[in-house]
Design a protein around this motif. Structure first.
Motif, PDB file in Angstrom:
ATOM      1  N   ARG A 124     -42.018-144.477 -43.554  1.00 18.86           N
ATOM      2  CA  ARG A 124     -40.982-144.433 -44.594  1.00 18.86           C
ATOM      3  C   ARG A 124     -39.896-143.404 -44.291  1.00 18.86           C
ATOM      4  O   ARG A 124     -38.999-143.198 -45.090  1.00 18.86           O
ATOM      5  N   SER A 125     -39.977-142.776 -43.133  1.00 22.42           N
ATOM      6  CA  SER A 125     -38.992-141.753 -42.759  1.00 22.42           C
ATOM      7  C   SER A 125     -37.954-142.341 -41.818  1.00 22.42           C
ATOM      8  O   SER A 125     -38.241-143.240 -41.033  1.00 22.42           O
ATOM      9  N   ALA A 126     -36.785-141.746 -41.875  1.00 19.35           N
ATOM     10  CA  ALA A 126     -35.723-142.148 -40.955  1.00 19.35           C
ATOM     11  C   ALA A 126     -35.784-141.261 -39.720  1.00 19.35           C
ATOM     12  O   ALA A 126     -35.930-140.052 -39.823  1.00 19.35           O
ATOM     13  N   VAL A 127     -35.699-141.868 -38.550  1.00 13.38           N
ATOM     14  CA  VAL A 127     -35.640-141.084 -37.322  1.00 13.38           C
ATOM     15  C   VAL A 127     -34.247-140.458 -37.244  1.00 13.38           C
ATOM     16  O   VAL A 127     -34.105-139.271 -36.971  1.00 13.38           O
ATOM     17  N   PHE A 128     -33.224-141.270 -37.492  1.00 17.01           N
ATOM     18  CA  PHE A 128     -31.851-140.782 -37.627  1.00 17.01           C
ATOM     19  C   PHE A 128     -31.050-141.844 -38.379  1.00 17.01           C
ATOM     20  O   PHE A 128     -31.480-142.977 -38.526  1.00 17.01           O
ATOM     21  N   TYR A 129     -29.890-141.444 -38.897  1.00 17.40           N
ATOM     22  CA  TYR A 129     -29.024-142.351 -39.648  1.00 17.40           C
ATOM     23  C   TYR A 129     -27.853-142.780 -38.788  1.00 17.40           C
ATOM     24  O   TYR A 129     -27.346-142.012 -37.977  1.00 17.40           O
ATOM     25  N   LEU A 135     -22.766-151.205 -37.325  1.00 14.08           N
ATOM     26  CA  LEU A 135     -23.384-152.521 -37.149  1.00 14.08           C
ATOM     27  C   LEU A 135     -23.210-153.447 -38.341  1.00 14.08           C
ATOM     28  O   LEU A 135     -23.726-154.556 -38.348  1.00 14.08           O
ATOM     29  N   GLY A 136     -22.544-152.999 -39.356  1.00 12.62           N
ATOM     30  CA  GLY A 136     -22.266-153.829 -40.527  1.00 12.62           C
ATOM     31  C   GLY A 136     -23.530-154.303 -41.215  1.00 12.62           C
ATOM     32  O   GLY A 136     -24.444-153.516 -41.491  1.00 12.62           O
ATOM     33  N   PRO A 137     -23.618-155.626 -41.448  1.00 16.09           N
ATOM     34  CA  PRO A 137     -24.770-156.148 -42.185  1.00 16.09           C
ATOM     35  C   PRO A 137     -26.083-156.113 -41.404  1.00 16.09           C
ATOM     36  O   PRO A 137     -27.147-156.292 -41.976  1.00 16.09           O
ATOM     37  N   LEU A 138     -26.048-155.871 -40.093  1.00 17.08           N
ATOM     38  CA  LEU A 138     -27.284-155.838 -39.298  1.00 17.08           C
ATOM     39  C   LEU A 138     -28.002-154.491 -39.372  1.00 17.08           C
ATOM     40  O   LEU A 138     -29.094-154.339 -38.825  1.00 17.08           O
ATOM     41  N   THR A 139     -27.408-153.526 -40.058  1.00 18.10           N
ATOM     42  CA  THR A 139     -28.005-152.199 -40.154  1.00 18.10           C
ATOM     43  C   THR A 139     -29.377-152.243 -40.826  1.00 18.10           C
ATOM     44  O   THR A 139     -30.262-151.464 -40.483  1.00 18.10           O
ATOM     45  N   TRP A 140     -29.573-153.177 -41.733  1.00 16.36           N
ATOM     46  CA  TRP A 140     -30.854-153.255 -42.446  1.00 16.36           C
ATOM     47  C   TRP A 140     -32.005-153.537 -41.488  1.00 16.36           C
ATOM     48  O   TRP A 140     -33.124-153.112 -41.700  1.00 16.36           O
ATOM     49  N   TRP A 141     -31.727-154.298 -40.408  1.00 16.28           N
ATOM     50  CA  TRP A 141     -32.782-154.659 -39.458  1.00 16.28           C
ATOM     51  C   TRP A 141     -33.359-153.436 -38.754  1.00 16.28           C
ATOM     52  O   TRP A 141     -34.547-153.384 -38.458  1.00 16.28           O
ATOM     53  N   LEU A 142     -32.515-152.437 -38.487  1.00 17.73           N
ATOM     54  CA  LEU A 142     -32.968-151.243 -37.779  1.00 17.73           C
ATOM     55  C   LEU A 142     -33.873-150.355 -38.635  1.00 17.73           C
ATOM     56  O   LEU A 142     -34.564-149.488 -38.107  1.00 17.73           O
ATOM     57  N   SER A 143     -33.860-150.572 -39.936  1.00 15.96           N
ATOM     58  CA  SER A 143     -34.697-149.749 -40.814  1.00 15.96           C
ATOM     59  C   SER A 143     -36.027-150.420 -41.151  1.00 15.96           C
ATOM     60  O   SER A 143     -36.802-149.876 -41.953  1.00 15.96           O
ATOM     61  N   LEU A 144     -36.286-151.572 -40.568  1.00 16.90           N
ATOM     62  CA  LEU A 144     -37.558-152.249 -40.851  1.00 16.90           C
ATOM     63  C   LEU A 144     -38.723-151.444 -40.320  1.00 16.90           C
ATOM     64  O   LEU A 144     -38.600-150.795 -39.300  1.00 16.90           O
ATOM     65  N   PRO A 145     -39.860-151.414 -40.893  1.00 14.84           N
ATOM     66  CA  PRO A 145     -40.260-152.108 -42.107  1.00 14.84           C
ATOM     67  C   PRO A 145     -39.987-151.340 -43.399  1.00 14.84           C
ATOM     68  O   PRO A 145     -39.697-151.957 -44.412  1.00 14.84           O
ATOM     69  N   PHE A 146     -40.054-149.982 -43.401  1.00 17.66           N
ATOM     70  CA  PHE A 146     -39.972-149.282 -44.679  1.00 17.66           C
ATOM     71  C   PHE A 146     -38.978-148.140 -44.729  1.00 17.66           C
ATOM     72  O   PHE A 146     -38.920-147.429 -45.730  1.00 17.66           O
ATOM     73  N   PRO A 148     -35.439-145.945 -45.007  1.00 10.10           N
ATOM     74  CA  PRO A 148     -34.284-146.120 -45.897  1.00 10.10           C
ATOM     75  C   PRO A 148     -33.174-146.935 -45.224  1.00 10.10           C
ATOM     76  O   PRO A 148     -33.019-146.921 -44.009  1.00 10.10           O
ATOM     77  N   ALA A 149     -32.402-147.629 -46.024  1.00 13.46           N
ATOM     78  CA  ALA A 149     -31.308-148.451 -45.501  1.00 13.46           C
ATOM     79  C   ALA A 149     -30.288-147.567 -44.776  1.00 13.46           C
ATOM     80  O   ALA A 149     -30.017-146.443 -45.188  1.00 13.46           O
ATOM     81  N   GLY A 150     -29.770-148.082 -43.668  1.00 11.09           N
ATOM     82  CA  GLY A 150     -28.786-147.342 -42.896  1.00 11.09           C
ATOM     83  C   GLY A 150     -29.392-146.400 -41.874  1.00 11.09           C
ATOM     84  O   GLY A 150     -28.689-145.655 -41.204  1.00 11.09           O
ATOM     85  N   SER A 151     -30.705-146.434 -41.739  1.00 11.17           N
ATOM     86  CA  SER A 151     -31.377-145.536 -40.792  1.00 11.17           C
ATOM     87  C   SER A 151     -32.093-146.351 -39.726  1.00 11.17           C
ATOM     88  O   SER A 151     -32.190-147.567 -39.809  1.00 11.17           O
ATOM     89  N   VAL A 152     -32.614-145.653 -38.733  1.00 13.01           N
ATOM     90  CA  VAL A 152     -33.435-146.271 -37.692  1.00 13.01           C
ATOM     91  C   VAL A 152     -34.876-145.852 -37.950  1.00 13.01           C
ATOM     92  O   VAL A 152     -35.177-144.662 -38.079  1.00 13.01           O
ATOM     93  N   SER A 153     -35.776-146.836 -38.028  1.00 10.73           N
ATOM     94  CA  SER A 153     -37.185-146.543 -38.321  1.00 10.73           C
ATOM     95  C   SER A 153     -37.927-146.143 -37.051  1.00 10.73           C
ATOM     96  O   SER A 153     -37.440-146.321 -35.933  1.00 10.73           O
ATOM     97  N   CYS A 154     -39.131-145.641 -37.233  1.00 10.48           N
ATOM     98  CA  CYS A 154     -39.967-145.228 -36.093  1.00 10.48           C
ATOM     99  C   CYS A 154     -40.284-146.397 -35.179  1.00 10.48           C
ATOM    100  O   CYS A 154     -40.222-146.274 -33.946  1.00 10.48           O
ATOM    101  N   GLY A 155     -40.643-147.529 -35.749  1.00  6.61           N
ATOM    102  CA  GLY A 155     -40.996-148.693 -34.941  1.00  6.61           C
ATOM    103  C   GLY A 155     -39.834-149.185 -34.095  1.00  6.61           C
ATOM    104  O   GLY A 155     -40.001-149.499 -32.909  1.00  6.61           O
ATOM    105  N   VAL A 156     -38.658-149.238 -34.694  1.00  5.10           N
ATOM    106  CA  VAL A 156     -37.476-149.680 -33.948  1.00  5.10           C
ATOM    107  C   VAL A 156     -37.131-148.654 -32.874  1.00  5.10           C
ATOM    108  O   VAL A 156     -36.783-149.012 -31.751  1.00  5.10           O
TER     109      VAL A 156
END
Length: 178
Positions: A124-129, A135-146, A148-156
């Motif tokens: 649930r943490s952001a690695v960085f924002y 990336l416009g509307p594709l930014t949500w994909w980088l925050s998958l699975p949990f 915050p929106a606009g961030s890059v998740s650990c898995g990605v």
């Protein structure tokens, strides 16, 4: 160390282990382990092998018909040495099998298992924002699975690090082959 570098370092170490190969690492670790903990058994194994080889050479030079007593004594000595060597080899093989299982389990825990734990712990943490307009509307994909929106998740971030390291590996291999 920040999360971004921790994940990168962990992915790099995992890829480094796969580049080198688990069997090579196991061989080096087993050799070191034997040198530290099984020194006497390895020394005894070497002694038995040299004794058996020298007695076999002597046996080949002894006539079974002319010097039967000496030949029989050498034969019994060789048989006893082979039995001792076989017993010692089985003990060392059992020790190596146990060491191999423990080494592989530890290696898995230190690489793949630790990646799972960090991915779960910081899910649930952001690695960085990222900046909003990048990336416009594709930014949500980088925050998958949990994350915050606009961030890059650990898995990605783990996937991105792995991909970059794989590309780097390919470049180095091409450079080395030329």
């Amino acid at each position: 160390m920040s999360l971004i570098f921790t994940i990168f370092t962990l992915v790099f170490i995992t890829e480094l282990v796969s580049w080198i190969g688990k069997s090579i690492l196991l061989h080096f670790a087993w050799t070191a382990y034997q040198g530290i903990f099984n020194r006497n058994a390895v020394k005894r194994q070497r002694q038995l092998k040299t004794e058996i080889l020298s007695k076999k050479a002597e046996l080949l030079q002894t006539s079974a018909q002319d010097q039967f007593a000496k030949w029989a004594k050498l034969r019994r000595s060789i048989d006893k040495g082979l039995a001792d060597l076989e017993k010692l080899n089985s003990e060392l093989n059992a020790s190596k099998s146990s060491f191999s299982f423990k080494f592989n389990a530890t290696l898995w825990m230190m690489t793949t298992g630790l990646q799972f734990v960090i991915g779960w712990w910081y899910s649930r943490s952001a690695v960085f924002y990222l900046p909003v307009a990048w990336l416009g509307p594709l930014t949500w994909w980088l925050s998958l699975p949990f994350a915050p929106a606009g961030s890059v998740s650990c898995g990605v971030w783990q996937m991105a690090c792995k991909r970059v390291i794989k590309v780097g590996e390919r470049v180095v291999k091409e450079f080395m082959s030329e």
